[in-house]
Design a protein around this motif. Structure first.
Motif, PDB file in Angstrom:
ATOM      1  N   ILE A 192       0.682  -1.136   0.205  1.00  0.00           N
ATOM      2  CA  ILE A 192      -0.086   0.023   0.131  1.00  0.00           C
ATOM      3  C   ILE A 192       0.776   1.437  -0.003  1.00  0.00           C
ATOM      4  N   ASP A 193       2.186   1.083   0.478  1.00  0.00           N
ATOM      5  CA  ASP A 193       2.940   2.232   0.661  1.00  0.00           C
ATOM      6  C   ASP A 193       3.439   2.568  -0.848  1.00  0.00           C
ATOM      7  N   ASN A 194       3.567   1.612  -1.368  1.00  0.00           N
ATOM      8  CA  ASN A 194       4.043   1.896  -2.968  1.00  0.00           C
ATOM      9  C   ASN A 194       3.123   2.272  -4.028  1.00  0.00           C
ATOM     10  N   LEU A 195       1.779   1.834  -3.646  1.00  0.00           N
ATOM     11  CA  LEU A 195       0.660   1.981  -4.119  1.00  0.00           C
ATOM     12  C   LEU A 195       0.552   3.544  -4.238  1.00  0.00           C
ATOM     13  N   MET A 196       0.470   4.280  -3.006  1.00  0.00           N
ATOM     14  CA  MET A 196       0.293   5.598  -2.666  1.00  0.00           C
ATOM     15  C   MET A 196       1.219   6.410  -2.895  1.00  0.00           C
ATOM     16  N   SER A 197       2.467   5.963  -3.427  1.00  0.00           N
ATOM     17  CA  SER A 197       3.760   6.886  -3.505  1.00  0.00           C
ATOM     18  C   SER A 197       3.743   7.319  -5.215  1.00  0.00           C
ATOM     19  N   PRO A 198       4.139   8.533  -5.282  1.00  0.00           N
ATOM     20  CA  PRO A 198       4.307   9.168  -6.734  1.00  0.00           C
ATOM     21  C   PRO A 198       5.408   8.425  -7.412  1.00  0.00           C
ATOM     22  N   PHE A 200       5.647   5.538  -7.935  1.00  0.00           N
ATOM     23  CA  PHE A 200       4.911   4.284  -8.905  1.00  0.00           C
ATOM     24  C   PHE A 200       3.873   4.873  -9.646  1.00  0.00           C
ATOM     25  N   LYS A 201       3.462   5.938  -9.671  1.00  0.00           N
ATOM     26  CA  LYS A 201       2.248   6.278 -10.381  1.00  0.00           C
ATOM     27  C   LYS A 201       1.988   5.773 -11.751  1.00  0.00           C
ATOM     28  N   GLU A 202       3.018   5.463 -12.443  1.00  0.00           N
ATOM     29  CA  GLU A 202       2.710   4.940 -13.781  1.00  0.00           C
ATOM     30  C   GLU A 202       1.904   3.452 -13.449  1.00  0.00           C
ATOM     31  N   PHE A 203       1.958   2.880 -12.368  1.00  0.00           N
ATOM     32  CA  PHE A 203       1.366   1.621 -12.222  1.00  0.00           C
ATOM     33  C   PHE A 203      -0.027   1.810 -12.199  1.00  0.00           C
ATOM     34  N   ARG A 204      -0.550   3.010 -11.447  1.00  0.00           N
ATOM     35  CA  ARG A 204      -2.357   3.137 -11.560  1.00  0.00           C
ATOM     36  C   ARG A 204      -2.512   3.554 -12.853  1.00  0.00           C
ATOM     37  N   THR A 205      -1.792   4.281 -13.887  1.00  0.00           N
ATOM     38  CA  THR A 205      -2.123   4.708 -14.987  1.00  0.00           C
ATOM     39  C   THR A 205      -2.409   3.665 -15.964  1.00  0.00           C
ATOM     40  N   THR A 206      -1.329   2.708 -15.861  1.00  0.00           N
ATOM     41  CA  THR A 206      -1.454   1.465 -16.439  1.00  0.00           C
ATOM     42  C   THR A 206      -2.495   0.619 -16.245  1.00  0.00           C
ATOM     43  N   LEU A 233       2.303  -1.301 -21.504  1.00  0.00           N
ATOM     44  CA  LEU A 233       3.369  -1.960 -20.903  1.00  0.00           C
ATOM     45  C   LEU A 233       4.810  -1.537 -21.175  1.00  0.00           C
ATOM     46  N   ASP A 234       4.847  -0.577 -22.351  1.00  0.00           N
ATOM     47  CA  ASP A 234       6.185   0.216 -22.531  1.00  0.00           C
ATOM     48  C   ASP A 234       6.246   1.015 -21.444  1.00  0.00           C
ATOM     49  N   GLU A 235       5.109   1.721 -20.992  1.00  0.00           N
ATOM     50  CA  GLU A 235       5.160   2.899 -20.118  1.00  0.00           C
ATOM     51  C   GLU A 235       5.680   2.403 -18.644  1.00  0.00           C
ATOM     52  N   LEU A 236       5.515   0.990 -18.381  1.00  0.00           N
ATOM     53  CA  LEU A 236       6.025   0.569 -17.163  1.00  0.00           C
ATOM     54  C   LEU A 236       7.527   0.435 -17.185  1.00  0.00           C
ATOM     55  N   GLN A 237       8.180   0.976 -18.169  1.00  0.00           N
ATOM     56  CA  GLN A 237       9.668   0.976 -18.074  1.00  0.00           C
ATOM     57  C   GLN A 237      10.078   2.133 -17.204  1.00  0.00           C
ATOM     58  N   LYS A 238       9.028   2.960 -16.986  1.00  0.00           N
ATOM     59  CA  LYS A 238       9.457   4.334 -16.134  1.00  0.00           C
ATOM     60  C   LYS A 238       9.528   3.905 -14.839  1.00  0.00           C
ATOM     61  N   ILE A 239       8.874   3.003 -14.408  1.00  0.00           N
ATOM     62  CA  ILE A 239       9.149   2.332 -13.104  1.00  0.00           C
ATOM     63  C   ILE A 239      10.273   1.552 -12.853  1.00  0.00           C
ATOM     64  N   HIS A 240      10.540   1.090 -13.775  1.00  0.00           N
ATOM     65  CA  HIS A 240      11.563  -0.151 -13.822  1.00  0.00           C
ATOM     66  C   HIS A 240      12.926   0.984 -13.565  1.00  0.00           C
ATOM     67  N   ARG A 241      12.734   2.102 -14.477  1.00  0.00           N
ATOM     68  CA  ARG A 241      14.391   2.750 -14.506  1.00  0.00           C
ATOM     69  C   ARG A 241      14.502   3.500 -12.865  1.00  0.00           C
ATOM     70  N   ARG A 242      13.144   3.654 -12.368  1.00  0.00           N
ATOM     71  CA  ARG A 242      13.227   4.352 -11.189  1.00  0.00           C
ATOM     72  C   ARG A 242      13.620   3.353  -9.950  1.00  0.00           C
ATOM     73  N   ARG A 243      12.944   2.290 -10.123  1.00  0.00           N
ATOM     74  CA  ARG A 243      13.108   1.259  -9.129  1.00  0.00           C
ATOM     75  C   ARG A 243      12.977  -0.141  -9.793  1.00  0.00           C
ATOM     76  N   PRO A 244      14.250  -0.533  -9.993  1.00  0.00           N
ATOM     77  CA  PRO A 244      14.396  -1.941 -10.765  1.00  0.00           C
ATOM     78  C   PRO A 244      13.904  -3.105  -9.836  1.00  0.00           C
ATOM     79  N   ASN A 245      13.309  -3.949 -10.413  1.00  0.00           N
ATOM     80  CA  ASN A 245      12.495  -5.213  -9.789  1.00  0.00           C
ATOM     81  C   ASN A 245      11.659  -4.745  -8.489  1.00  0.00           C
ATOM     82  N   SER A 246      10.995  -3.772  -8.942  1.00  0.00           N
ATOM     83  CA  SER A 246      10.105  -3.449  -7.769  1.00  0.00           C
ATOM     84  C   SER A 246       8.779  -4.327  -7.518  1.00  0.00           C
ATOM     85  N   PHE A 247       8.251  -4.324  -6.336  1.00  0.00           N
ATOM     86  CA  PHE A 247       7.331  -5.188  -5.897  1.00  0.00           C
ATOM     87  C   PHE A 247       6.228  -4.900  -6.683  1.00  0.00           C
TER      88      PHE A 247
END
Length: 295
Positions: A192-198, A200-206, A233-247
Motif C-alpha cells: 500500500i505504501d508503494n501504491l500511494m507513492s508518486p 510508482f504513479k505509472e502503475f495506476r495509470t497502466t 506495457l512500454d510505459e511500465l519501463q519508467k517504474i523500472h528505471r526508477r526502481r528496478p525489480n519493484s514489488f
C-alpha cells in the motif's frame, strides 16, 4: 401497510449497499493433519458471512457490478485458538461486451497469523484495530475495491487505497508480521505504501489504460486494443528505471502475465519486437512465458 413497504424498501436498499463483492472464502487445513476439525468449517462459514454482510462502501452496487473475488486461507499450524496460515487473494472484472473476465488482483499473503475463537463476533471497525484476522481480510477487501476502481477510472481506487492504508497504520500496534516497514519489501505495508507513492504513479495509470483503452475496446477494434496494451506495457519501463525489480511490478505481472502472453500471441499482427525486449527487461521472472509468445 405503507410503513411496512417503506421498511421493506429500506431493508432492500441496505442489502444492495452492503453487497459490493461476490466473494468466496475457502479454508484449507490439510497441513495441520486434522483438516476434519469442525473449527475450520466454522471459521470458513463465519468469514464468508463477515465479508458478505459487512458494508464496505457507501455506494450502491447492482448485482452486475459486484466484484468477483476469492480468498483461500491455507492453515499450516493450529494450536488452540492460534492459527498460522497463508492467504491467497484474487479478483477479476468483466471485459466490456465480452464473456471474458480479466484478472485484476492476485496476491499471496504469506504472513497471516491470527487468533480465532469459534463463533466470536467478527466486526469491522474502519478506524480502530479489532484483530489481525479482521485487519488482514479488510485490508485485502479494500485492495480489491481499489484495484477494481483503478481499472474503470483514472485513480478511481483512491478512497479504497486510503482506507487500506488506514488499516495498515492502525494495525501496526500488533506484533503480527506484514504491517511495518521492517517486515520487508513484499509486505502489506510495502504494497500500500508503494501504491500511494508518486514514485510508482505509472502503475495506476497502466491499470486504467490497459483495461479501459486496451481490453475494453477489443470488442469493436481488436488491433486498436492490442496496440494500446503494448503501449502501456512500454510505459511500465519508467517504474523500472526508477526502481528496478519493484514489488508493484511483480504484483502487476502476477495477475497479468498469462493474459499478456495470450494477447500478444493472438489476434491481428502488430510489431511487438521492442515490447518483447521490454518484458524481458522489466519482468525477467516470467521469461518462460515470454518465450512462449508466438508472433
Amino acid at each position: 401497510m405503507r410503513n411496512f413497504l417503506l421498511f421493506l424498501s429500506l431493508i432492500t436498499s441496505l442489502s444492495i449497499v452492503s453487497q459490493e463483492l461476490n466473494c468466496t472464502v475457502t479454508v484449507i487445513a490439510q497441513q495441520t493433519g486434522n483438516d476434519n476439525n469442525v473449527v475450520f468449517r466454522n471459521l470458513e462459514s463465519q468469514l464468508n458471512e463477515f465479508i458478505s454482510n459487512t458494508q464496505w462502501t457507501d455506494k450502491n452496487f447492482s448485482q452486475q457490478e459486484r466484484i468477483d473475488c476469492n480468498m483461500v486461507i491455507n492453515v499450516q499450524e493450529y494450536n488452540n485458538d492460534l492459527f498460522a496460515a497463508t492467504l491467497q487473494v484474487s479478483s477479476s472484472r468483466p471485459v466490456y461486451n465480452s464473456t471474458y473476465n480479466t484478472p485484476i488482483y492476485n496476491y499471496n499473503d504469506r504472513n497471516f497469523n491470527f487468533q480465532y475463537l469459534e463463533f466470536q463476533n467478527l466486526v469491522y471497525n474502519p478506524i480502530q484495530f479489532e484483530s489481525n484476522l479482521i485487519s488482514v481480510l479488510s485490508f485485502h477487501v479494500y485492495m480489491i475495491l481499489g484495484m477494481d476502481g483503478d481499472s474503470f477510472a483514472l485513480n478511481g481506487g483512491d478512497e479504497y487505497f486510503k482506507q487500506a492504508q488506514t488499516i495498515a497504520n492502525y494495525s501496526q500496534q500488533l506484533n503480527g508480521q506484514g504491517w511495518k516497514l521492517e517486515d520487508g519489501l513484499q509486505s502489506r505495508f510495502a504494497l500500500i505504501d508503494n501504491l500511494m507513492s508518486p514514485t510508482f504513479k505509472e502503475f495506476r495509470t497502466t491499470m486504467y489504460e490497459y483495461h479501459i483503452n486496451g481490453l475494453d475496446v477489443m470488442h469493436e477494434d481488436t488491433k486498436k486494443g492490442k496496440t494500446k496494451v503494448v503501449a502501456v506495457l512500454d510505459e511500465l519501463q519508467k517504474i523500472h528505471r526508477r526502481r528496478p525489480n519493484s514489488f508493484l511490478m511483480r504484483v502487476f505481472f502476477d495477475a497479468k502475465s498469462d493474459e499478456i502472453m495470450d494477447i500478444l500471441s493472438g489476434g491481428p499482427s502488430i510489431n511487438i519486437t521492442d515490447t518483447m525486449d521490454t518484458l524481458n527487461r522489466i519482468a525477467p521472472t516470467y521469461s518462460q512465458k515470454w518465450r512462449n509468445i508466438k508472433f
